[in-house]
Write a protein that holds these residues in place. Structure first.
Motif, PDB file in Angstrom:
ATOM      1  N   ASP A 113     -47.391 -36.680  75.840  1.00 55.34           N
ATOM      2  CA  ASP A 113     -47.052 -35.326  76.266  1.00 55.34           C
ATOM      3  C   ASP A 113     -46.946 -34.408  75.046  1.00 55.34           C
ATOM      4  OD1 ASP A 113     -46.341 -33.161  77.783  1.00 55.34           O
ATOM      5  OD2 ASP A 113     -44.210 -33.697  77.868  1.00 55.34           O
ATOM      6  N   HIS A 134     -55.555 -25.848  76.696  1.00 59.04           N
ATOM      7  CA  HIS A 134     -54.401 -26.427  75.998  1.00 59.04           C
ATOM      8  C   HIS A 134     -53.972 -25.529  74.828  1.00 59.04           C
ATOM      9  CE1 HIS A 134     -53.972 -30.182  78.130  1.00 59.04           C
ATOM     10  NE2 HIS A 134     -55.233 -30.535  77.921  1.00 59.04           N
ATOM     11  N   GLU A 191     -54.391 -38.028  75.834  1.00 60.67           N
ATOM     12  CA  GLU A 191     -54.032 -37.753  77.226  1.00 60.67           C
ATOM     13  C   GLU A 191     -52.834 -38.578  77.682  1.00 60.67           C
ATOM     14  OE1 GLU A 191     -57.712 -38.523  79.172  1.00 60.67           O
ATOM     15  OE2 GLU A 191     -58.467 -36.464  78.931  1.00 60.67           O
ATOM     16  N   GLN A 204     -61.401 -27.317  78.371  1.00 60.62           N
ATOM     17  CA  GLN A 204     -60.090 -27.963  78.458  1.00 60.62           C
ATOM     18  C   GLN A 204     -59.297 -27.766  77.168  1.00 60.62           C
ATOM     19  OE1 GLN A 204     -61.250 -31.975  79.346  1.00 60.62           O
ATOM     20  NE2 GLN A 204     -61.402 -31.635  81.551  1.00 60.62           N
ATOM     21  N   SER A 205     -59.974 -27.874  76.027  1.00 59.13           N
ATOM     22  CA  SER A 205     -59.318 -27.657  74.742  1.00 59.13           C
ATOM     23  C   SER A 205     -58.784 -26.236  74.649  1.00 59.13           C
ATOM     24  CB  SER A 205     -60.305 -27.920  73.601  1.00 59.13           C
ATOM     25  OG  SER A 205     -59.727 -27.582  72.355  1.00 59.13           O
ATOM     26  N   LEU A 208     -59.900 -32.943  72.225  1.00 60.47           N
ATOM     27  CA  LEU A 208     -60.919 -32.424  73.138  1.00 60.47           C
ATOM     28  C   LEU A 208     -61.916 -31.531  72.403  1.00 60.47           C
ATOM     29  CD1 LEU A 208     -58.554 -31.598  76.112  1.00 60.47           C
ATOM     30  CD2 LEU A 208     -60.501 -33.159  76.243  1.00 60.47           C
ATOM     31  N   ARG A 267     -49.444 -31.279  73.876  1.00 56.29           N
ATOM     32  CA  ARG A 267     -50.686 -30.560  74.143  1.00 56.29           C
ATOM     33  C   ARG A 267     -51.471 -30.167  72.884  1.00 56.29           C
ATOM     34  NH1 ARG A 267     -50.054 -26.746  79.477  1.00 56.29           N
ATOM     35  NH2 ARG A 267     -52.341 -27.015  79.452  1.00 56.29           N
ATOM     36  N   VAL A 322     -59.344 -38.862  72.493  1.00 57.12           N
ATOM     37  CA  VAL A 322     -59.044 -38.105  73.713  1.00 57.12           C
ATOM     38  C   VAL A 322     -58.233 -38.954  74.684  1.00 57.12           C
ATOM     39  CG1 VAL A 322     -60.068 -37.077  75.791  1.00 57.12           C
ATOM     40  CG2 VAL A 322     -61.010 -36.540  73.527  1.00 57.12           C
ATOM     41  N   SER A 323     -58.635 -40.210  74.857  1.00 61.42           N
ATOM     42  CA  SER A 323     -57.928 -41.114  75.771  1.00 61.42           C
ATOM     43  C   SER A 323     -56.471 -41.301  75.350  1.00 61.42           C
ATOM     44  CB  SER A 323     -58.650 -42.460  75.814  1.00 61.42           C
ATOM     45  OG  SER A 323     -57.942 -43.386  76.617  1.00 61.42           O
ATOM     46  N   GLN A 367     -53.806 -32.932  72.125  1.00 62.90           N
ATOM     47  CA  GLN A 367     -54.785 -33.034  73.203  1.00 62.90           C
ATOM     48  C   GLN A 367     -55.892 -32.003  72.985  1.00 62.90           C
ATOM     49  OE1 GLN A 367     -52.353 -32.450  76.673  1.00 62.90           O
ATOM     50  NE2 GLN A 367     -51.532 -34.537  76.657  1.00 62.90           N
TER      51      GLN A 367
END
Length: 297
Positions: free
Chosen positions: A102, A136, A99, A132-133, A111, A104, A95-96, A107
């Motif tokens: 760029d 995206h 993020e 959040q997932s 997540l 998505r 995840v880190s 990402q």
């Protein structure tokens, strides 16, 4: 198509790597983990693949995405095998790193992986990550990941947090995303199980029976009547019938649960032993105390 196959190959490789150093916990969860591997059928659906977001446009980002997806594969394999601390560590790193770039789609994948892994230990954080997932996935029109994230949200919110109405709403969104994709019987069956769990939490036992029977029919058609997933439906059906006071029908469900779990996972697997505890309960409710005690022992 090759990118699709590569992602599934990475997940398989991660699982095999963990099998090579298996301990008792890995062995116990190996069958279920292997069955959780994604089907390669989607990789033959060119229309669905062409509708997906394009891959990264530069080599550096593409390499970073590949690395993150390898981490996601390893984290998922670890979670599936019961190695939750290892899975969480790798998933948080994924995840880190996701993020920081760029792109998505990856990402959303990272997540979703962490959110799924934390469902039973940290449901509130899991809800946040899965939401959040979902955002995206929605932004990049990834309907398959949208269906997956909202399925997990239906479980985390509706069952684990005892909020049936929001849980139903997430389930409806997951089903709509599935229908947009043209359907996925296995995912749909899992959704019926989650919806059944939500109804179980609020005492709607008749609805539970209907939903788990739908799941059973789909999984039996896909994987055969002796699959571990089919055994789960028999167990859920037993609980609902038991609460409805339908002791004879509950007993039949318990018999099928024990038989199917044994055929799928073996005579000494913990899930098989648990199904025998359920069968012992069924005998007890029918007044067969000697048989109940014998099975329990």
């Amino acid at each position: 198509r090759m990118a699709c196959l590569d992602r599934r190959a990475m997940r398989l490789k991660s699982l095999v790597t963990l099998f090579e150093t298996a301990d008792a916990q890995v062995v116990e969860n190996a069958t279920v983990a292997a069955r959780s591997l994604e089907s390669i059928e989607l990789c033959a659906d060119l229309q669905a693949l062409n509708a997906a977001i394009p891959p990264p446009q530069n080599a550096q980002t593409a390499a970073e995405v590949q690395s993150i997806r390898q981490m996601v594969g390893l984290a998922k394999a670890s979670f599936d095998l019961g190695k939750n601390a290892d899975g969480e560590k790798v998933a948080r790193l994924a995840v880190s790193k996701a993020e920081a770039i760029d792109y998505r789609p990856v990402q959303a994948e990272a997540l979703e992986c962490l959110g799924e892994g934390l469902m039973n230990t940290s449901p509130k954080e899991s809800e946040t990550l899965l939401h959040q997932s979902m955002v995206h996935a929605l932004a990049v029109s990834d309907d398959r990941l949208l269906a997956l994230a909202t399925l997990k949200l239906a479980f985390v919110v509706g069952y684990l947090q005892q909020k049936p109405e929001p849980g139903r709403s997430w389930g409806e969104i997951s089903l709509a995303a599935l229908q947009k994709l043209g359907g996925d019987s296995s995912h749909e069956a899992e959704l019926f199980i989650v919806m059944g769990a939500n109804e179980l939490a609020i005492g709607h036992y008749a609805e539970v029976v209907t939903l788990v029977e739908k799941a059973r029919a789909l999984w039996a058609q896909l994987y055969g009547p002796d699959d571990e997933r089919v055994a789960r439906t028999h167990l859920n059906k037993f609980i609902a019938l038991y609460e409805l006071g339908q002791d004879d029908a509950a007993y039949e469900a318990a018999i099928l649960a024990e038989k199917t779990t044994k055929a799928s996972l073996g005579d000494r697997h913990p899930a098989t032993l648990y199904s025998r505890v359920i069968l012992s309960m069924a005998h007890r409710e029918l007044g067969r105390l000697t048989t109940a005690i014998d099975i329990g022992e």
